[in-house]
Scaffold this active site. Structure first.
Site, mmCIF file in Angstrom:
data_model
loop_
_atom_site.group_PDB
_atom_site.id
_atom_site.type_symbol
_atom_site.label_atom_id
_atom_site.label_comp_id
_atom_site.label_asym_id
_atom_site.label_seq_id
_atom_site.Cartn_x
_atom_site.Cartn_y
_atom_site.Cartn_z
ATOM 1 N N ARG A 89 -4.487 9.961 4.438
ATOM 2 C CA ARG A 89 -3.513 10.635 5.292
ATOM 3 C C ARG A 89 -1.886 11.313 4.022
ATOM 4 N NH1 ARG A 89 -0.323 13.551 8.494
ATOM 5 N NH2 ARG A 89 2.302 13.695 7.947
ATOM 6 N N ARG B 189 -8.284 -0.546 4.410
ATOM 7 C CA ARG B 189 -7.624 0.482 4.053
ATOM 8 C C ARG B 189 -5.886 -0.432 3.967
ATOM 9 N NH1 ARG B 189 -5.770 4.470 8.090
ATOM 10 N NH2 ARG B 189 -4.672 4.736 6.211
ATOM 11 N N CYS C 18 -4.515 8.142 10.075
ATOM 12 C CA CYS C 18 -4.797 7.142 11.104
ATOM 13 C C CYS C 18 -4.029 8.658 12.423
ATOM 14 C CB CYS C 18 -3.557 6.425 10.998
ATOM 15 S SG CYS C 18 -3.930 4.687 10.589
ATOM 16 N N LYS D 89 0.706 -0.853 0.352
ATOM 17 C CA LYS D 89 -0.143 0.032 -0.687
ATOM 18 C C LYS D 89 0.670 1.181 -0.347
ATOM 19 C CE LYS D 89 -1.408 1.946 4.033
ATOM 20 N NZ LYS D 89 -1.565 3.080 4.878
ATOM 21 N N ASN D 90 1.667 1.329 1.348
ATOM 22 C CA ASN D 90 2.675 2.265 0.829
ATOM 23 C C ASN D 90 3.616 2.793 -0.042
ATOM 24 O OD1 ASN D 90 1.383 3.130 2.708
ATOM 25 N ND2 ASN D 90 2.997 3.019 4.735
ATOM 26 N N ILE E 245 8.589 6.081 16.628
ATOM 27 C CA ILE E 245 8.120 7.684 15.526
ATOM 28 C C ILE E 245 6.694 7.973 16.049
ATOM 29 C CG2 ILE E 245 7.582 7.362 12.886
ATOM 30 C CD1 ILE E 245 10.688 5.894 13.612
ATOM 31 N N ASP F 161 5.219 0.213 11.671
ATOM 32 C CA ASP F 161 4.057 -0.672 11.656
ATOM 33 C C ASP F 161 3.402 -1.813 11.374
ATOM 34 O OD1 ASP F 161 3.287 1.974 10.095
ATOM 35 O OD2 ASP F 161 4.205 1.355 8.171
ATOM 36 N N ARG G 136 0.176 15.327 13.374
ATOM 37 C CA ARG G 136 0.905 14.649 11.813
ATOM 38 C C ARG G 136 0.875 15.861 11.421
ATOM 39 N NH1 ARG G 136 -0.969 8.314 9.711
ATOM 40 N NH2 ARG G 136 1.446 8.449 8.336
ATOM 41 N N PRO G 137 1.755 16.251 11.853
ATOM 42 C CA PRO G 137 2.690 17.968 10.781
ATOM 43 C C PRO G 137 2.515 17.497 10.210
ATOM 44 C CG PRO G 137 3.939 17.480 12.636
ATOM 45 C CD PRO G 137 2.584 16.179 12.979
ATOM 46 N N ILE G 138 3.049 18.725 8.758
ATOM 47 C CA ILE G 138 3.098 18.182 7.724
ATOM 48 C C ILE G 138 4.163 19.285 7.033
ATOM 49 C CG2 ILE G 138 1.169 17.071 5.896
ATOM 50 C CD1 ILE G 138 -0.056 19.953 5.270
HETATM 51 C C1 EPZ Z 1 4.409 6.615 6.297
HETATM 52 O O1 EPZ Z 1 4.251 7.608 6.776
HETATM 53 C C2 EPZ Z 1 4.158 5.435 6.441
HETATM 54 N N1 EPZ Z 1 2.599 5.896 5.282
HETATM 55 C C3 EPZ Z 1 2.943 4.981 7.355
HETATM 56 O O2 EPZ Z 1 2.192 3.892 7.144
HETATM 57 C C4 EPZ Z 1 4.667 4.691 8.583
HETATM 58 O O3 EPZ Z 1 4.243 4.282 9.592
HETATM 59 C C5 EPZ Z 1 5.913 6.209 8.110
HETATM 60 O O4 EPZ Z 1 5.960 6.417 6.495
HETATM 61 C C6 EPZ Z 1 6.324 5.373 8.738
HETATM 62 O O5 EPZ Z 1 7.354 3.843 8.245
HETATM 63 C C7 EPZ Z 1 2.333 5.827 4.119
HETATM 64 O O6 EPZ Z 1 3.380 5.468 3.054
HETATM 65 C C8 EPZ Z 1 0.954 6.416 3.055
HETATM 66 P P1 EPZ Z 1 6.772 10.532 8.372
HETATM 67 P P2 EPZ Z 1 4.486 9.215 6.626
HETATM 68 O O7 EPZ Z 1 6.630 11.335 7.423
HETATM 69 O O8 EPZ Z 1 4.792 9.901 5.913
HETATM 70 C C9 EPZ Z 1 6.564 13.494 11.770
HETATM 71 C C10 EPZ Z 1 0.515 2.218 7.914
HETATM 72 O O9 EPZ Z 1 0.286 2.423 8.712
HETATM 73 N N2 EPZ Z 1 6.135 13.976 11.223
HETATM 74 O O10 EPZ Z 1 8.009 9.315 7.879
HETATM 75 O O11 EPZ Z 1 2.993 9.592 7.235
HETATM 76 C C11 EPZ Z 1 5.626 12.571 12.435
HETATM 77 O O12 EPZ Z 1 4.351 13.117 13.077
HETATM 78 C C12 EPZ Z 1 0.979 4.148 8.198
HETATM 79 O O13 EPZ Z 1 0.453 2.292 6.936
HETATM 80 C C13 EPZ Z 1 6.517 15.860 10.693
HETATM 81 O O14 EPZ Z 1 6.997 15.975 12.234
HETATM 82 O O15 EPZ Z 1 5.376 9.041 8.321
HETATM 83 C C14 EPZ Z 1 6.045 11.598 12.747
HETATM 84 O O16 EPZ Z 1 6.385 11.679 14.043
HETATM 85 C C15 EPZ Z 1 0.173 4.475 9.335
HETATM 86 N N3 EPZ Z 1 6.258 16.687 10.262
HETATM 87 C C16 EPZ Z 1 7.265 10.960 11.755
HETATM 88 O O17 EPZ Z 1 7.661 12.312 11.364
HETATM 89 C C17 EPZ Z 1 6.483 16.831 8.983
HETATM 90 O O18 EPZ Z 1 6.008 17.035 7.917
HETATM 91 C C18 EPZ Z 1 7.829 10.223 10.878
HETATM 92 O O19 EPZ Z 1 6.967 10.355 10.009
HETATM 93 C C19 EPZ Z 1 6.576 14.764 8.660
HETATM 94 C C20 EPZ Z 1 6.582 13.898 9.641
#
Ligand code: EPZ
Length: 420
Positions: free
Chosen positions: A94, A401, A118, A24-25, A331, A309, A123-125
């Protein structure tokens, strides 16, 4: 919409073979990437998931023509005539955020709202938006929406991520492939799904090097042409079915897997006492017939560490392993929503901020539980397989999902499980 439930009657030992679905990811950013490629992209090994349907609807809104035949998806992005992702689709998943980089790359502007997803804590961007601003994107808020424009076009930049965010790395890559000049991403995410995305983009004419390491370099090209690609196997779904084998003291062969992506997962199962063998290019044999014990401490890290995950799934398994297992989640700040539901089944899990302490119990008992999120929901399925009696899991739209027909897959190897 009719509210469905999964009903599991525990106590059956699983035995047989499971072909693992595509990831999926990987699929979601790949679908976003198709919007950058003129012509018809063909993606193989695409599971039927509600998140993939949502991505299809986004592509549809942009003016792409999408179709599915079995596990093959075709996206014709010759014409992209809109740059707006509707709010309901942004809220639905997301990963809709990765469309931002792709739409900007193709159209030069985009209108969107903050994505849903989720419930794993805030989950900031900011890593996405801060990076895109460095590449010349102007972002203005307008009544809950964000208007992104690129008055001077998108240009390459040197970006150092504060944390190797998967989504931010993917978004920067998507915005950078057709930008003016070169982009360097330092402290980039090394996850296999990032590598899969860059493999696909390079087939389409992109010039990306370094994916899988911490520095990725993207030389902007004029345009991308559609291509054909096979989505990598889902490493989290693989770990899920390994947990199902272990918790039922079963024996499974998993096919269509990628051994290299599971290097942090195999040692944990071996520590628990399972026999795990990899063979051929894509097969895993797991046998859990010996006595099993707690693996001790499990700490989640970015790739190649133990994946966050897989944490909920392993927690369900350790709930019935002799000994104490300590989880440290590094994470997400709030990724233990499944612990309370596992406790309803008789588990003994104590959560203290980022630490969860699991005291293995002799048996779990079936009860009514709610899937708190995608992997937390799958963890309840894993636990249900070992419960005495019947477990009824509601809010299973979370599970759909990311898992293609999980009940059919598990029934095919001997579980007593159905959807009502
Ligand atoms: C991806 O989410 C995956 N989703 C998640 O899988 C997975 O848990 C995660 O990566 C970590 O491996 C998809 O690929 C669709 P991150 P993502 O940005 O990209 C912080 C599942 O179950 N952060 O690596 O959203 C954030 O809050 C899902 O399949 C910021 O602070 O994760 C987190 O603590 C759930 N600011 C950390 O970084 C930002 O702008 C890692 O998030 C972005 C992230």
């Amino acid at each position: 919409m009719v509210k469905q439930k999964i009903i599991v009657e525990g106590g059956r030992r699983l035995q047989g073979e499971i072909p693992v679905q595509g990831a999926k990811n990987s699929l979601l950013p790949l679908l976003a990437a198709t919007a950058l490629c003129k012509g018809k992209t063909v993606l193989h090994n695409c599971p039927r998931l509600t998140d993939a349907d949502a991505a299809f609807r986004i592509l549809d809104c942009l003016g792409c023509k999408c179709s599915r035949e079995s596990s093959v998806l075709t996206v014709d992005a010759e014409q992209v005539c809109d740059n707006q992702v509707p709010d309901d689709l942004m809220q639905e998943m997301r990963s809709s955020i990765v469309f931002l980089g792709a739409i900007l790359g193709r159209c030069g502007s985009c209108r969107w709202s903050t994505p849903g997803g989720c419930e794993l804590g805030p989950r900031p961007i900011n890593y996405h938006t801060d990076s895109l601003k460095k590449m010349g994107v102007v972002i203005e808020e307008d009544g809950g929406f964000m208007n992104c424009t690129t008055p001077k076009g998108i240009h390459g930049a040197k970006i150092s991520l504060p944390f190797p965010s998967v989504g931010a790395t993917e978004n920067i890559i998507l915005a950078a492939v057709t930008a003016k000049g070169a982009t360097e991403i330092h402290n980039a995410a090394k996850e296999p799904e990032v590598v899969d995305l860059t493999d696909f983009l390079n087939k389409c004419g992109a010039k990306i090097s370094g994916a899988g390491g911490s520095t990725i370099v993207i030389e902007g090209v004029k345009e991308l042409r559609a291509s054909e690609h096979t989505v990598i196997p889902d490493r989290i779904v693989t770990a899920t079915y390994m947990c199902c084998a272990a918790i039922t003291r079963g024996e499974l062969v998993l096919t269509n897997t990628k051994h290299d992506d599971l290097s942090a997962v195999f040692p944990i199962f071996e520590k628990i006492g399972c026999s795990v063998y990899t063979y051929g290019s894509d097969k895993i044999y797991i046998n859990a017939r010996k006595s099993l014990v707690s693996p001790g401490k499990v700490t989640t890290h970015v790739h190649p560490g133990f994946p966050t995950d897989s944490q909920p799934l392993l927690m369900a398994l350790t709930a019935v392993l002799p000994g104490t297992t300590i989880f440290e989640e590094n994470i997400f700040s709030c990724r233990y929503n499944h612990a309370g539901e596992l406790n309803r089944l008789g588990a003994k899990i104590d959560v203290r901020e980022r630490i969860a302490v699991v005291e293995g119990v002799k048996r779990l008992s079936g009860a009514n539980v709610k899937a708190p999120d995608l992997r937390g929901g799958a963890a309840l399925v894993v636990a249900g397989l070992a419960c005495e009696g019947v477990t009824k899991i509601s809010r299973i739209s979370h599970i759909d999902r990311g898992y293609e027909a999980i009940e059919d897959v598990l029934r095919s190897v001997g579980a007593s499980i159905k959807r009502v």
